[in-house]
Enzyme design. Sequence first.
Site, PDB file in Angstrom:
ATOM      1  N   HIS A   1       0.832  -1.211   0.000  1.00  0.00           N
ATOM      2  CA  HIS A   1       0.000   0.000   0.000  1.00  0.00           C
ATOM      3  C   HIS A   1       0.863   1.256   0.000  1.00  0.00           C
ATOM      4  O   HIS A   1       1.944   1.297   0.593  1.00  0.00           O
ATOM      5  CB  HIS A   1      -1.026  -0.003   1.126  1.00  0.00           C
ATOM      6  CG  HIS A   1      -0.483   0.018   2.522  1.00  0.00           C
ATOM      7  ND1 HIS A   1      -0.201   1.192   3.188  1.00  0.00           N
ATOM      8  CD2 HIS A   1      -0.196  -0.974   3.392  1.00  0.00           C
ATOM      9  CE1 HIS A   1       0.228   0.916   4.406  1.00  0.00           C
ATOM     10  NE2 HIS A   1       0.252  -0.395   4.557  1.00  0.00           N
TER      11      HIS A   1
ATOM     12  N   ASP B   1      -0.226   4.438   0.895  1.00  0.00           N
ATOM     13  CA  ASP B   1      -0.496   5.458   1.922  1.00  0.00           C
ATOM     14  C   ASP B   1       0.255   5.147   3.211  1.00  0.00           C
ATOM     15  O   ASP B   1       0.700   4.023   3.439  1.00  0.00           O
ATOM     16  CB  ASP B   1      -2.002   5.531   2.208  1.00  0.00           C
ATOM     17  CG  ASP B   1      -2.555   4.254   2.836  1.00  0.00           C
ATOM     18  OD1 ASP B   1      -2.211   3.154   2.360  1.00  0.00           O
ATOM     19  OD2 ASP B   1      -3.329   4.352   3.808  1.00  0.00           O
TER      20      ASP B   1
ATOM     21  N   ASP C   1       6.074   1.298   6.595  1.00  0.00           N
ATOM     22  CA  ASP C   1       4.715   0.776   6.432  1.00  0.00           C
ATOM     23  C   ASP C   1       3.980   1.707   5.472  1.00  0.00           C
ATOM     24  O   ASP C   1       3.422   2.693   5.907  1.00  0.00           O
ATOM     25  CB  ASP C   1       4.049   0.700   7.808  1.00  0.00           C
ATOM     26  CG  ASP C   1       2.616   0.221   7.752  1.00  0.00           C
ATOM     27  OD1 ASP C   1       2.208  -0.274   6.698  1.00  0.00           O
ATOM     28  OD2 ASP C   1       1.912   0.353   8.763  1.00  0.00           O
TER      29      ASP C   1
ATOM     30  N   GLU D   1      -4.936   1.855   2.676  1.00  0.00           N
ATOM     31  CA  GLU D   1      -4.954   0.684   3.554  1.00  0.00           C
ATOM     32  C   GLU D   1      -5.100   1.105   5.011  1.00  0.00           C
ATOM     33  O   GLU D   1      -5.800   0.469   5.790  1.00  0.00           O
ATOM     34  CB  GLU D   1      -3.669  -0.128   3.370  1.00  0.00           C
ATOM     35  CG  GLU D   1      -3.685  -1.509   4.036  1.00  0.00           C
ATOM     36  CD  GLU D   1      -3.249  -1.509   5.497  1.00  0.00           C
ATOM     37  OE1 GLU D   1      -3.470  -2.522   6.177  1.00  0.00           O
ATOM     38  OE2 GLU D   1      -2.713  -0.488   5.987  1.00  0.00           O
ATOM     39  N   GLU D   2      -4.441   2.181   5.364  1.00  0.00           N
ATOM     40  CA  GLU D   2      -4.392   2.585   6.781  1.00  0.00           C
ATOM     41  C   GLU D   2      -5.735   3.093   7.292  1.00  0.00           C
ATOM     42  O   GLU D   2      -5.927   3.232   8.490  1.00  0.00           O
ATOM     43  CB  GLU D   2      -3.316   3.662   6.996  1.00  0.00           C
ATOM     44  CG  GLU D   2      -1.898   3.196   6.683  1.00  0.00           C
ATOM     45  CD  GLU D   2      -1.349   2.186   7.682  1.00  0.00           C
ATOM     46  OE1 GLU D   2      -2.066   1.849   8.647  1.00  0.00           O
ATOM     47  OE2 GLU D   2      -0.220   1.737   7.477  1.00  0.00           O
TER      48      GLU D   2
ATOM     49  N   ASP E   1       3.525  -6.399   3.801  1.00  0.00           N
ATOM     50  CA  ASP E   1       3.024  -5.370   4.706  1.00  0.00           C
ATOM     51  C   ASP E   1       3.163  -5.816   6.160  1.00  0.00           C
ATOM     52  O   ASP E   1       2.478  -5.308   7.043  1.00  0.00           O
ATOM     53  CB  ASP E   1       1.555  -5.068   4.359  1.00  0.00           C
ATOM     54  CG  ASP E   1       1.045  -3.808   5.035  1.00  0.00           C
ATOM     55  OD1 ASP E   1       1.872  -2.982   5.466  1.00  0.00           O
ATOM     56  OD2 ASP E   1      -0.182  -3.659   5.132  1.00  0.00           O
TER      57      ASP E   1
ATOM     58  N   HIS F   1       3.850   3.632  12.507  1.00  0.00           N
ATOM     59  CA  HIS F   1       2.892   4.715  12.804  1.00  0.00           C
ATOM     60  C   HIS F   1       3.418   5.736  13.812  1.00  0.00           C
ATOM     61  O   HIS F   1       2.624   6.380  14.481  1.00  0.00           O
ATOM     62  CB  HIS F   1       1.538   4.175  13.301  1.00  0.00           C
ATOM     63  CG  HIS F   1       0.876   3.246  12.324  1.00  0.00           C
ATOM     64  ND1 HIS F   1      -0.406   2.808  12.488  1.00  0.00           N
ATOM     65  CD2 HIS F   1       1.313   2.678  11.177  1.00  0.00           C
ATOM     66  CE1 HIS F   1      -0.727   1.995  11.476  1.00  0.00           C
ATOM     67  NE2 HIS F   1       0.311   1.897  10.678  1.00  0.00           N
TER      68      HIS F   1
HETATM   69 ZN   LIG Z   1       0.740  -1.390   6.356  1.00  0.00          ZN
END
Ligand SMILES: [Zn+2]
Length: 409
Positions: A77, A79, A140, A174-175, A197, A379
């Site tokens: 992904h 994003d 990520d 995705e997030e 991922d 994150h």
């Molecule tokens: Zn991810």
Amino acid sequence: MNPVHERFLRYVKIDTASDHHSNTTPSTKKQFELAKLLEQEMRAMGLQNVSLDENGYLMATLPGNTPKAPVIGLIAHMDTSPDFTATGVNPRIINNYDGGDILLNQEQTIIMSPKDFPELLKYTGQDLITTDGTTLLGADDKAGIAEILSAVEFFMANPEIPRGDLKIGFTPDEEVGRGADHFEVEKFAADFAYTLDGGELGELEYENFNAASATVKFHGRNIHPGNAKDKMVNSQHLAMTFNAMLPAAERPEHTTGYEGFFHLNEMKGDVELAELHYIIRDHDLEKFEARKRLMTEAAGYMNQRHGAGTVELLLKDSYFNMKEKILPVMEIVEEVKGAMEAVGVKPLIKAIRGGTDGSRLSYMGLPTPNIFTGGHNYHGRFEYIPMASMDKAVEVIVETVRRFAEKAV
Ligand SMILES: [Zn+2]
């Protein structure tokens, strides 16, 4: 510099944070900036059927050289999480990490210490990519993108290695849980796929939660408290009674591994109307259904006692454990496991306590387990990725594809 690291360092500088509050697809326009760059790069590499659709889904094909081999999809992904800023990502390379504290940011004295993150010590002597302490890194999942494209590049440079057709898919959002929403499984046309991922070196996942949400409304009757005897019904007490009927030990803060839970994530109310919002999670489908039944029975009991319509329960399934869809094709996990062992990576197979795009895709007809990218502490500002783990992810992709092709001849 190794091409996988070079790619990664370029991609993370492009801000692609998604947005929970947006109704558009992709949720943020800026995701197109990376999508368009990747589209150009994939065309320049000579990939076929390169297409970027209006929803921000980027797909391409690397034709194989082994006709009977399965068509394998590789998905990541674009994003990054809206939970932490991704504006002005300024990655730092820590060469030959000495096992001590890492000063991420001198000005603001932001330190990443193995006292807080003991896993760092696994990478003593290795090269790490970190943030400068003010943003997330975006490993990520830009590490997944860099690893997939590096594996593709490797195949193009080594055409004698057997491979089936490879389908590349890069998704937005995705997030914010919408990465599979507009994924065209038929157009993608893979037999199965992998999301790149996961987290640390060796992670391999094919089980996730079954997930539902519950909204419970409680209707009370408000009367002046001075004259309330035998007349007032306080909806907030009804809500507390309902919550007390759920097992207190089965909450996220008391559960781990394969233990499921009820999670009260929001409550609001006054005397007249109270509302509770829960999420329900369990890897085991029967236990998952039993959890929903328990809520239904609790609401039914209260309605019997306090009158029909006092409690309204709305249960909604969110996603299911992909295991049901992976078990019939378990070789797609076994081959990755074998590939990891062949390139010297110890497989860490564990059940995800959450969901992935792969779980949704598996139910859309594309079985999709999840493979590590190598990153840690996603994150947030302490996100980092060991460069050697990225190299290993590329090797695992190549070896997995090669094994399937060899078996097919
Ligand atoms: Zn991810």
